[in-house]
Design a protein around this motif. Sequence first.
Motif, PDB file in Angstrom:
ATOM      1  N   ALA A  57       0.815  -1.218   0.000  1.00 53.47           N
ATOM      2  CA  ALA A  57       0.000   0.000   0.000  1.00 53.47           C
ATOM      3  C   ALA A  57       0.847   1.266   0.000  1.00 53.47           C
ATOM      4  CB  ALA A  57      -0.937   0.010   1.210  1.00 53.47           C
ATOM      5  N   THR A  58       2.138   1.144   0.278  1.00 52.06           N
ATOM      6  CA  THR A  58       3.001   2.330   0.307  1.00 52.06           C
ATOM      7  C   THR A  58       3.582   2.674  -1.058  1.00 52.06           C
ATOM      8  OG1 THR A  58       4.999   1.033   0.807  1.00 52.06           O
ATOM      9  CG2 THR A  58       3.678   1.789   2.678  1.00 52.06           C
ATOM     10  N   VAL A  59       3.458   1.780  -2.041  1.00 52.55           N
ATOM     11  CA  VAL A  59       4.205   1.933  -3.294  1.00 52.55           C
ATOM     12  C   VAL A  59       3.733   3.161  -4.077  1.00 52.55           C
ATOM     13  CG1 VAL A  59       4.720   0.874  -5.521  1.00 52.55           C
ATOM     14  CG2 VAL A  59       4.742  -0.517  -3.446  1.00 52.55           C
ATOM     15  N   VAL A  60       2.459   3.218  -4.424  1.00 49.71           N
ATOM     16  CA  VAL A  60       1.948   4.342  -5.209  1.00 49.71           C
ATOM     17  C   VAL A  60       2.061   5.656  -4.436  1.00 49.71           C
ATOM     18  CG1 VAL A  60      -0.132   5.349  -6.226  1.00 49.71           C
ATOM     19  CG2 VAL A  60       0.492   2.978  -6.731  1.00 49.71           C
ATOM     20  N   PRO A  61       1.653   5.709  -3.143  1.00 49.18           N
ATOM     21  CA  PRO A  61       1.856   6.969  -2.410  1.00 49.18           C
ATOM     22  C   PRO A  61       3.306   7.431  -2.400  1.00 49.18           C
ATOM     23  CG  PRO A  61       0.341   5.566  -1.204  1.00 49.18           C
ATOM     24  CD  PRO A  61       0.879   4.736  -2.339  1.00 49.18           C
ATOM     25  N   ALA A  62       4.257   6.492  -2.335  1.00 51.93           N
ATOM     26  CA  ALA A  62       5.667   6.893  -2.353  1.00 51.93           C
ATOM     27  C   ALA A  62       6.016   7.590  -3.657  1.00 51.93           C
ATOM     28  CB  ALA A  62       6.567   5.678  -2.142  1.00 51.93           C
ATOM     29  N   VAL A  63       5.541   7.056  -4.781  1.00 54.46           N
ATOM     30  CA  VAL A  63       5.808   7.678  -6.082  1.00 54.46           C
ATOM     31  C   VAL A  63       5.162   9.059  -6.156  1.00 54.46           C
ATOM     32  CG1 VAL A  63       5.389   7.472  -8.566  1.00 54.46           C
ATOM     33  CG2 VAL A  63       6.082   5.462  -7.246  1.00 54.46           C
ATOM     34  N   LEU A  64       3.909   9.158  -5.729  1.00 55.99           N
ATOM     35  CA  LEU A  64       3.192  10.431  -5.803  1.00 55.99           C
ATOM     36  C   LEU A  64       3.811  11.475  -4.881  1.00 55.99           C
ATOM     37  CD1 LEU A  64      -0.514   9.138  -5.750  1.00 55.99           C
ATOM     38  CD2 LEU A  64       0.877   9.709  -7.744  1.00 55.99           C
ATOM     39  N   LEU A  65       4.144  11.073  -3.660  1.00 57.42           N
ATOM     40  CA  LEU A  65       4.651  12.036  -2.686  1.00 57.42           C
ATOM     41  C   LEU A  65       6.092  12.438  -2.981  1.00 57.42           C
ATOM     42  CD1 LEU A  65       3.122  10.516   0.560  1.00 57.42           C
ATOM     43  CD2 LEU A  65       2.448  12.634  -0.576  1.00 57.42           C
TER      44      LEU A  65
END
Length: 441
Positions: free
Chosen positions: A104-112
């Motif tokens: 669940a951290t993968v996409v937020p990491a890219v966006l943030l």
Amino acid sequence: MRLAAPAVALAAAWVLLFLDIDPVPTWFYVFAWYPTLALLDAAATRLDGRPSALWQRGAIGAFAWSPIVWLVFEAANFRLENWYYVLLPHSGWERWVGIILSFATVVPAVLLAERALDAAGVFKRGRGPQIRVDRRDLWGAVALGMGSGALALGYPQLFFPLIWGAVVLVVDPLVFQRTPALSLIGDLSRGYWGRIGRIMLGGLGIGLVWETYNYWARGKWIYTVPWLEEMKLFEMPPFGFLGFPVFALEAWAMYGALCAVGLAVPIGTATAGRRSSTGSANRRDESRLSAATRGAAAAAAVSFAALTLAGMERWTISSTAPRLGDLPGMTDTRLEQLRSAGIDTPFDLTAIAPRDLAQTPGFDAETAVFAVQGARLALLRGIGTEHAQTLIDLGVRSICDLARQDAVHLQQLVDQSSRRSRPNAPEVRIWVRAASRECRS
């Protein structure tokens, strides 16, 4: 305070890791990444004064859809066999929950990461030539992406790197046709290259963080990339870090596709300064999705996740965290004596000298050597108790015994004695290589 709280949480995760306080060592990746995301968000907010991305309406969707995005690549890895997981918890539900929380951290990491770089002014004036795009170009990109994916899956030993790039070529043209402001191709057509640069730079940065956290975690992934098994930076071959910028583009495009069809909402700087037009387009897409459509999409996502997780159990997860009672040769009496002596885990057992263990009731010199060597074998590169028992049954009773093995011959023997799909040939090579290093030290 926004920076202090996640910084303290991250520091606490590191302290608990090195103090070996469960469950942090096994799930260090989870305990470290969530404060890291909060730090990225707080830093961006401090720099540009805009509202927190984590408190925007689309943040929940970014976390919820992120596991689905990454599980696409996990499913591809059933064929590629480029990585596997070791020393995950015994409990199936704990494994699945922990895996979902990790992914669940993968996409937020890219966006943030992109948002933080944008707030810092990186590539803010990143203009370039406007690339004219027509329908033939879009369908050509889709065909190229599908062909690259087919080659990667059809001939993984030769073409495995093509999986990193195939998805963005397939997905982003569809995003461009529906919501150009969310599309990377849309950026190129407008001559706006800055966001692509930030995504790729951010991808490289978070890739380094991913590998750092994974290296120190007990439950981790290990790469078995063809041709690149011997040279590693953390667990990743150095050449492999070039894949992170491309993967970041893929994750961005896949999440952009979810936003374009109304299943998710852009957060951070996803609209790259074109918020009004993109926001209205996305709201129109959302309004066309009925509750039944959303429910069907959610059901399909859950089904895909469950099937892929079940596949990981069979083909990708190699070992679970060793328990003292599962070690080769362990009996109830010996287990009770070890616990009476303050030895509660295999990690405790590996730290004791056999001659000291031989002073414990129930352990003579030979039994003590066998117990300690078995524990050390089970923990080497995440071999685990089940594989360690297989090796011992084949006459490989210690790390130095393993170091003397021919990896190809040992793999053949393991295949004959085990019904599991793991270990595969690259994994056995990793074992033998690690044993050789350990035995020489």
